[in-house]
Design a protein around this motif. Structure first.
Motif, PDB file in Angstrom:
ATOM      1  N   LYS A   6       0.842  -1.190   0.000  1.00 46.18           N
ATOM      2  CA  LYS A   6       0.000   0.000   0.000  1.00 46.18           C
ATOM      3  C   LYS A   6       0.882   1.246   0.000  1.00 46.18           C
ATOM      4  CE  LYS A   6      -4.213  -1.751   2.167  1.00 46.18           C
ATOM      5  NZ  LYS A   6      -5.187  -1.576   3.277  1.00 46.18           N
ATOM      6  N   PHE A   7       0.445   2.233  -0.750  1.00 44.12           N
ATOM      7  CA  PHE A   7       1.165   3.496  -0.870  1.00 44.12           C
ATOM      8  C   PHE A   7       0.312   4.590  -0.262  1.00 44.12           C
ATOM      9  CE2 PHE A   7       2.803   6.824  -4.132  1.00 44.12           C
ATOM     10  CZ  PHE A   7       3.652   7.365  -3.172  1.00 44.12           C
ATOM     11  N   ILE A   8       0.795   5.171   0.838  1.00 47.46           N
ATOM     12  CA  ILE A   8       0.036   6.176   1.576  1.00 47.46           C
ATOM     13  C   ILE A   8       0.836   7.474   1.615  1.00 47.46           C
ATOM     14  CG2 ILE A   8      -0.996   6.788   3.802  1.00 47.46           C
ATOM     15  CD1 ILE A   8      -1.113   3.684   4.283  1.00 47.46           C
ATOM     16  N   VAL A   9       0.173   8.564   1.325  1.00 50.58           N
ATOM     17  CA  VAL A   9       0.824   9.872   1.300  1.00 50.58           C
ATOM     18  C   VAL A   9       0.257  10.746   2.418  1.00 50.58           C
ATOM     19  CG1 VAL A   9       1.120  12.007  -0.025  1.00 50.58           C
ATOM     20  CG2 VAL A   9       1.318   9.783  -1.167  1.00 50.58           C
ATOM     21  N   ILE A  10       1.134  11.505   3.053  1.00 51.59           N
ATOM     22  CA  ILE A  10       0.704  12.482   4.048  1.00 51.59           C
ATOM     23  C   ILE A  10       1.023  13.874   3.521  1.00 51.59           C
ATOM     24  CG2 ILE A  10       1.005  13.342   6.396  1.00 51.59           C
ATOM     25  CD1 ILE A  10       1.625  10.524   7.271  1.00 51.59           C
ATOM     26  N   GLU A  11      -0.004  14.686   3.387  1.00 45.49           N
ATOM     27  CA  GLU A  11       0.135  16.064   2.923  1.00 45.49           C
ATOM     28  C   GLU A  11      -0.437  16.982   3.995  1.00 45.49           C
ATOM     29  OE1 GLU A  11       1.278  17.455   0.051  1.00 45.49           O
ATOM     30  OE2 GLU A  11       1.580  15.723  -1.246  1.00 45.49           O
ATOM     31  N   GLY A  12      -0.108  18.261   3.925  1.00 45.99           N
ATOM     32  CA  GLY A  12      -0.697  19.166   4.899  1.00 45.99           C
ATOM     33  C   GLY A  12      -0.156  20.569   4.820  1.00 45.99           C
ATOM     34  N   MET A  13      -0.844  21.453   5.471  1.00 50.07           N
ATOM     35  CA  MET A  13      -0.405  22.841   5.585  1.00 50.07           C
ATOM     36  C   MET A  13       0.909  22.897   6.353  1.00 50.07           C
ATOM     37  SD  MET A  13      -2.635  24.937   4.144  1.00 50.07           S
ATOM     38  CE  MET A  13      -2.432  26.519   4.994  1.00 50.07           C
ATOM     39  N   ASP A  14       1.730  23.912   6.071  1.00 50.87           N
ATOM     40  CA  ASP A  14       2.968  24.105   6.820  1.00 50.87           C
ATOM     41  C   ASP A  14       2.637  24.300   8.298  1.00 50.87           C
ATOM     42  OD1 ASP A  14       4.300  23.993   4.420  1.00 50.87           O
ATOM     43  OD2 ASP A  14       4.423  26.161   4.178  1.00 50.87           O
ATOM     44  N   GLY A  15       3.380  23.611   9.160  1.00 48.61           N
ATOM     45  CA  GLY A  15       3.146  23.721  10.588  1.00 48.61           C
ATOM     46  C   GLY A  15       2.027  22.837  11.109  1.00 48.61           C
ATOM     47  N   SER A  16       1.517  21.959  10.258  1.00 49.94           N
ATOM     48  CA  SER A  16       0.364  21.131  10.657  1.00 49.94           C
ATOM     49  C   SER A  16       0.760  19.922  11.502  1.00 49.94           C
ATOM     50  CB  SER A  16      -0.401  20.663   9.417  1.00 49.94           C
ATOM     51  OG  SER A  16       0.421  19.872   8.571  1.00 49.94           O
ATOM     52  N   GLY A  17       2.056  19.620  11.582  1.00 48.42           N
ATOM     53  CA  GLY A  17       2.495  18.518  12.445  1.00 48.42           C
ATOM     54  C   GLY A  17       2.855  17.238  11.728  1.00 48.42           C
ATOM     55  N   LYS A  18       2.992  17.281  10.418  1.00 48.92           N
ATOM     56  CA  LYS A  18       3.277  16.061   9.656  1.00 48.92           C
ATOM     57  C   LYS A  18       4.516  15.322  10.152  1.00 48.92           C
ATOM     58  CE  LYS A  18       3.448  17.942   5.539  1.00 48.92           C
ATOM     59  NZ  LYS A  18       4.857  17.563   5.607  1.00 48.92           N
ATOM     60  N   SER A  19       5.624  16.037  10.248  1.00 44.19           N
ATOM     61  CA  SER A  19       6.892  15.399  10.620  1.00 44.19           C
ATOM     62  C   SER A  19       6.820  14.799  12.020  1.00 44.19           C
ATOM     63  CB  SER A  19       8.035  16.413  10.540  1.00 44.19           C
ATOM     64  OG  SER A  19       8.183  16.895   9.221  1.00 44.19           O
TER      65      SER A  19
END
Length: 213
Positions: A6-19
């Motif tokens: 499975k290939f899952i991508v995480i996207e988001g606004m800057d500062g949203s907490g992704k990392s």
């Protein structure tokens, strides 16, 4: 291309907490003896390729002043290397590949906010990736003002692709929603304005609902 994994991508606004969420998820997997089933990468660049990392350095260097089209081509080149060296082989092995950003970022930053044009950027990426689509995308949504507040508190240095202008972040969020609304079934949108522990629980619930964990 039919993948075993499975290939899952995480996207988001800057500062949203992704990392931060990705780090927390790695620990979660380690604690639950599931880490070996997952592979992580991020863009621009690649966990799997020093060449893609060199392209990352080129893209983010503040001294460079590339057009949106050049940026789109550099991202697509790095993305293709990432696919060839890591994502495709790992999917073939049946692994779950989680990428911090993918072509949706190019659609937004170079296609909509930049001058390359969304249609053109999509063409570039379809060719570069053999139209490799993620199973789904988790998008961390965040109000523009909150993005700026978090970036101001957390970062002392901004790279070439970041800005501190509230109007910019209003346009950024609008651009992301344009991409989301173009293919809503692909996205799992999460309100990222909450505390990090609550955000993590939201992500875990999405992954459980999708039978990833």
């Amino acid at each position: 291309m039919k993948n075993k994994g499975k290939f899952i991508v995480i996207e988001g606004m800057d500062g949203s907490g992704k990392s931060t969420i990705i780090k927390m998820f790695k620990k979660y997997l380690l604690d639950n003896n599931k880490l070996d089933k997952f592979v992580f990468t991020r863009e621009p660049g690649s966990t799997f390729s020093k060449e893609a990392e060199k392209i990352r350095d080129l893209i983010l260097d503040n001294e460079n002043d590339f057009s949106s089209t050049v940026d789109a081509l550099l991202f697509a080149t790095s993305r293709r290397i990432n696919l060839e060296k890591g994502i495709w082989p790992e999917l073939e092995k049946g692994k779950v590949v989680i990428s911090d950003r993918y072509w949706h970022s190019s659609f937004v930053y170079q296609g909509i906010l930049g001058k390359a044009g969304l249609k053109e950027v999509k063409k570039i990426n379809q060719i570069a990736t053999k139209n490799t689509k993620p199973n789904f995308v988790i998008f961390f949504d965040l109000e523009p003002q909150i993005s700026i507040e978090r970036l101001t508190n957390l970062r002392n240095h901004m790279d070439r692709l970041e800005s501190m202008n509230v109007n910019y972040y209003i346009k950024l969020r609008k651009a992301y929603w344009e991409v989301i609304n173009d293919n809503p079934s692909t996205f799992r949108v999460i309100d990222a304005s909450c505390q990090i522990d609550e955000l993590f629980e939201k992500v875990i619930n999405v992954l459980k609902d999708e039978k990833v964990i």
